[in-house]
Design a protein around this motif. Structure first.
Motif, PDB file in Angstrom:
ATOM      1  N   UNK A 102     -12.223 -36.805   7.962  1.00 41.24           N
ATOM      2  CA  UNK A 102     -11.138 -37.587   8.930  1.00 41.24           C
ATOM      3  C   UNK A 102      -9.835 -36.561   8.884  1.00 41.24           C
ATOM      4  N   UNK A 103      -9.483 -36.215   9.952  1.00 40.82           N
ATOM      5  CA  UNK A 103      -8.336 -35.290  10.243  1.00 40.82           C
ATOM      6  C   UNK A 103      -7.156 -36.091  10.948  1.00 40.82           C
ATOM      7  N   UNK A 108     -18.912 -34.460  14.418  1.00 35.47           N
ATOM      8  CA  UNK A 108     -18.940 -35.557  13.658  1.00 35.47           C
ATOM      9  C   UNK A 108     -17.628 -35.982  12.842  1.00 35.47           C
ATOM     10  N   UNK A 109     -16.723 -35.172  13.038  1.00 31.08           N
ATOM     11  CA  UNK A 109     -15.523 -35.646  12.463  1.00 31.08           C
ATOM     12  C   UNK A 109     -14.570 -36.377  13.194  1.00 31.08           C
ATOM     13  N   UNK A 110     -13.888 -37.214  12.380  1.00 32.19           N
ATOM     14  CA  UNK A 110     -13.189 -38.229  12.977  1.00 32.19           C
ATOM     15  C   UNK A 110     -11.546 -37.714  13.094  1.00 32.19           C
ATOM     16  N   UNK A 163     -16.605 -40.086  14.389  1.00 38.71           N
ATOM     17  CA  UNK A 163     -16.570 -39.132  15.569  1.00 38.71           C
ATOM     18  C   UNK A 163     -16.055 -39.441  16.631  1.00 38.71           C
ATOM     19  N   UNK A 164     -14.675 -40.059  16.578  1.00 37.52           N
ATOM     20  CA  UNK A 164     -13.991 -40.154  17.896  1.00 37.52           C
ATOM     21  C   UNK A 164     -12.755 -39.586  17.538  1.00 37.52           C
TER      22      UNK A 164
END
Lengths: 514, 382
Positions: free
Chosen positions: A166-167, A195-197, A35-36
């Protein structure tokens, strides 16, 4: 955030990778909290792309472990990366140009042999994704008919469709206007909130400062620092990238423009497919000034430079020192332009400015191979004279390694560019054409090349600069002209404008030039 | 950063390729129940064991030098001239016209005139595909192949309908007059006291071919034209940037290429047959492609590769003559050599490159290697 409660989304432990004698990654460890947005910054060749390719399964690390959500994961190929929830948006999009958005999203992720059910399902999912993340794209639009910003969204959608958590984005803003870039960052923040990283690879300090929560700096294959973005500054990051203090601004005296060197009237230029790319422009460049042409890549700047450099025909009137230049036929080729006093640092040094298989000394003559100084007589080249000249340029321009026998391919991007710049600047031209002088060039060499261009200006040369890097235009140019869709949208003085205003002009919005 | 030492690239790779081709050929020979060792012995004896054998080997090699150089020059401009065969046929036509219809006082003058005619005819035949490529974008591979067929048909027509002597049943020209007879190696070496087979066809054209090798080397690596040809061959956009006209380079490179292929006719037509017959080129135009590939488009490499193929040709002929190994199998052996040295180059190259990389890495890890790429002691093209 409590780091001990949830394991990091991605953790790398001691990753090393060598290509032959080149150690691309050396003992790299990295931990990205879920999430960052985590930025990775470094010069070209620092090993960023290699590291991400390892993470995406293109390369196999020589040693080290990858942990996804705390579990050790082997990623032998990109399919495995996708299964592990990693999505990648490449710098150069991997889309089928004549497929629709929907077809591109489904491609390679079909449910079965029949296409129709897959497409129907994808259409539903795309609608949900658009709602959840604000990623609006018309699923039936054909890729080649939508803009690059949209195409990039399709790439992001492709990753999300494959359930990426995760992108990874590799230099995502290279092809975007500033406003498109802003939109991209808004989307990235939305993804983060859901919530994606996100891992953002870039060489632009400003993007790191604006968009990321944490940042890692890479230099020469090593991870030199990982910092909280809020605790650092662009200056500190630049120093970490290069290993010494760098001047981020170009140090130059005010321009003292004198006589008109280049006069362009109603110039029209078509590209290889006969599509008109320069649609009637008027422009003057004076001796002793740098005119910067800003614009998103593909709005006619390249064709303008190529016409002036003798690489492409056109119509209209172009005068150099008052004399009309032929714009087509044999008298309009690169040789004629050089004789007229135009030097040209082309946009793509690897395909145009240099012959990559040639030795450095052969490249020093490239374009000037008719120069009597390089000939013994009409037939024979004077290779010894050429090599002596190369040795001198290597010393003067600090080209490394200092080896005239090395082939161009074996120099770094910055040193390749120094070879081109040395060759063109030393001609003392009346007009210097410069395209993307610092693309793929490390920060240290950027500083040097900028200084050389300014020095040439101060000696009375007219300089026409094309760059997609707004920062470069704003710091180097004395006058900024914005091109959009083959036309000049306006002219500004660098001190009296900002990226926002130029960005609007680059997107085709805003007032005409006064 | 550079992958391999130069010597490995130039010597080791062709050598390994050759050995692989030889092993496979041996297996094929074993497969049809013959003894490969005896076959090799016969080939070496037949091609290199006597001045007669050498005379044939060098005769074939002369042909291949011309056609190999032709392909190599075009390669440097990234043009794939498959039309050496047709250009050589036309060259033969030029030689025949000059030799038959002009009375010559001495062979040396005749050779100069015949060379000029052969080059002119060959160049003219290459000029049409070159123009079509440069102006219309018609792919030169396709057009030059087509022009081989047209050349064969044209030669057929000329020999049957125009140049055939009255009353002859043979589609060939009359014998050339004795004044245009070129000295054979026997005749050249005899005054020096060196005995050489009288029957072997190698002739003074060999010296012309060697001279052509040297001239092509100088052209490619020493002249401005060669510089432009190489630059264009490496990057067309680069050439446009530097003001090098693609049209001009395409035309010139192909004219030189066609002239070299045409020049072959002084060897096979003027030097050996002494008349023009159908199929006088015997596929030498195509062998030239393999020779250029194996010789890395470098004139010295072409010289060596041409001699190798001359050996294969002559050795193969001996095999066909003295064993029950059929003629077709000789073609298979030659094809294997072409396959391994030309087409499968990367099969040997890649593992070898990896080997050298691993070795240099080990050395560097032990702290022996220099951090920067070493200054290369060999200078390609010098």
């Amino acid at each position: 955030m409590n780091a001990s409660a949830t394991p990091p989304a991605i953790e790398l432990r001691g990753i090393s990778k060598a290509f032959g004698p080149v150690q691309a990654n050396r003992d790299i460890s990295l931990s990205v909290a879920p999430g960052t947005i985590h930025g990775i910054i470094g010069e070209n060749g620092a090993g960023k792309s290699t590291l991400m390719s390892i993470l995406y399964g293109f390369y196999k690390a020589d040693s080290g472990d990858i942990l996804i959500n705390g579990r050790k994961t082997a990623i032998p190929d990109s399919q495995a990366a996708i299964r592990a929830g990693i999505g990648m948006v490449f710098q150069h999009f991997k889309l089928v140009e004549n497929f629709t958005v929907l077809e591109n999203v489904v491609l390679g992720a079909e449910d079965g042999r029949l296409l129709r059910p897959s497409l129907a399902r994808a259409r539903r999912i795309l609608k949900d994704l658009a709602r959840d993340y604000g990623l609006d794209v018309d699923p039936d639009a054909v890729i080649e008919e939508i803009g690059v910003g949209m195409q990039q969204r399709v790439e992001i959608l492709k990753a999300l469709y494959r359930q990426a958590e995760i992108l990874i984005l590799d230099e995502p803003t290279g092809v975007l206007t500033p406003s498109e870039a802003d939109q991209l960052f808004r989307i990235l923040h939305r993804l983060k909130d859901e919530g994606k990283t996100i891992i953002l690879i870039t060489h632009k300090l400003r993007e790191i400062m604006d968009a990321t929560d944490t940042v890692s700096v890479m230099r020469r294959g090593e991870m030199t620092a990982t910092l909280r973005t809020a605790d650092t500054s662009p200056e500190e990051l630049a120093e970490l990238m290069v290993g010494r203090k760098v001047l981020l601004r170009v140090d130059k005296a005010p321009a003292r423009p004198s006589r008109k060197v280049l006069q362009i009237e109603n110039l029209r230029v078509a590209d290889d497919k006969s599509v008109e790319r320069v649609k009637g422009i008027d422009l003057d460049v004076h001796a002793g000034e740098i005119v910067g042409i800003a614009g998103v890549a593909g709005n006619g700047q390249s064709e303008l430079l190529e016409l002036l450099g003798g690489m492409r025909p056109g119509t209209g009137t172009v005068r150099l020192n008052g004399a009309v230049l032929p714009l087509e036929g044999a008298g309009a080729d690169g040789q004629a332009r050089r004789r007229a006093g135009i030097a040209h640092v082309p946009e793509d040094r690897q395909r145009e400015g240099l012959i990559m298989e040639f030795h450095a000394w052969e490249n020093v003559a490239f374009g000037y191979h008719h120069d009597p100084a390089y000939q013994k007589n009409r037939l024979w080249m004077d290779n010894a004279a050429l090599r002596a000249d190369t040795e001198r340029k290597i010393g003067k321009f600090d080209i490394r390694p200092a080896d005239a026998w090395l082939t161009a391919r074996n120099f770094s991007g910055g040193n390749q560019q120094k070879i081109v710049v040395a060759r063109e600047i030393e001609r003392n031209p009346d007009l210097l054409l410069v395209g993307q002088p610092t693309r793929g060039v490390d920060i240290g060499a950027i500083e040097f090349i900028h200084k050389q261009i300014v020095a040439l200006r101060d000696s009375g040369c007219a300089v026409l600069l094309v760059s997609v890097e707004l920062e470069e235009i704003l710091s180097l140019a004395d006058r900024v002209v914005v091109m959009f869709d083959g036309r000049i949208m306006g002219e500004r003085l660098p001190g009296e404008t900002d990226e926002r205003e130029l960005g609007l002009l680059m997107a085709g919005v805003g007032s005409q030039a006064a | 950063m550079d992958k391999m030492p130069k010597w490995a690239d130039v010597v080791l790779i062709p050598l390994i390729s050759l050995i692989l081709a030889a092993i496979l050929s041996a297996l094929v020979i074993l497969g049809i129940g013959e003894d490969p060792v005896a076959a090799v012995k016969l080939m070496v004896e037949g091609a290199l064991g006597s001045t007669y054998g050498w005379g044939y080997t060098l005769y074939y090699a002369t042909n291949f030098m011309f056609t190999g150089l032709a392909v190599a020059v075009a390669f440097h401009a990234r043009l794939f001239n498959i039309g050496g065969e047709g250009q050589a046929m036309l060259g033969g036509l030029g030689v025949a016209v000059i030799s038959l219809y002009v009375p010559w006082p001495h062979w040396s003058v005749a050779l100069i005139a015949a060379s000029a005619a052969a080059m002119l005819f060959g160049a003219a035949w290459a000029a049409i595909p070159a123009y079509l490529q440069a102006r219309r974008g018609s792919h030169i591979v396709i057009t030059t192949i087509m022009f081989n067929f047209i050349a064969a048909a044209l030669l057929n027509y000329m020999l049957v309908n125009v140049m055939r002597p009255e009353g002859s049943m043979d589609p060939a020209t009359a014998r050339f007059p004795a004044a245009v007879h070129l000295p054979t190696l026997n005749e050249i070496l005899a005054p020096l006291g060196i005995p050489f087979s009288k029957a072997a066809p190698a002739n003074v054209s060999l010296l012309v071919a060697i001279g052509a090798c040297i001239l092509v080397w100088a052209l490619i690596w020493r002249t401005r034209l060669g510089y432009e040809i190489r630059a264009y061959g490496h990057s067309e956009t680069g050439a446009r940037y530097a003001g090098i006209s693609p049209f001009r380079i395409t035309m010139i490179a192909m004219l030189i290429s066609g002239a070299l292929a045409g020049l072959m006719a002084i060897n096979n037509v003027m030097g050996e047959a002494e008349r023009l017959v159908l199929n006088s080129t015997e596929g030498a135009g195509f062998i030239g492609i393999a020779v250029a590939l194996m010789g890395r488009s470098h004139p010295f490499g072409v010289f060596l590769a041409a001699i190798l193929f001359g050996f294969l040709y002559q050795g193969g002929a001996e095999l066909a003559l003295w064993t029950s190994i059929p003629r077709e199998l000789i073609v298979v052996i030659q094809a294997l050599v072409i396959l391994f040295t030309g087409a499968l180059d990367n099969m040997v190259r890649m593992p070898l490159e990896r080997l050298f990389l691993a070795r240099s890495r080990r050395r560097r890890d032990r702290g022996e290697g220099a951090p920067l790429p070493e200054r290369k002691p060999t200078r390609p093209g010098e």
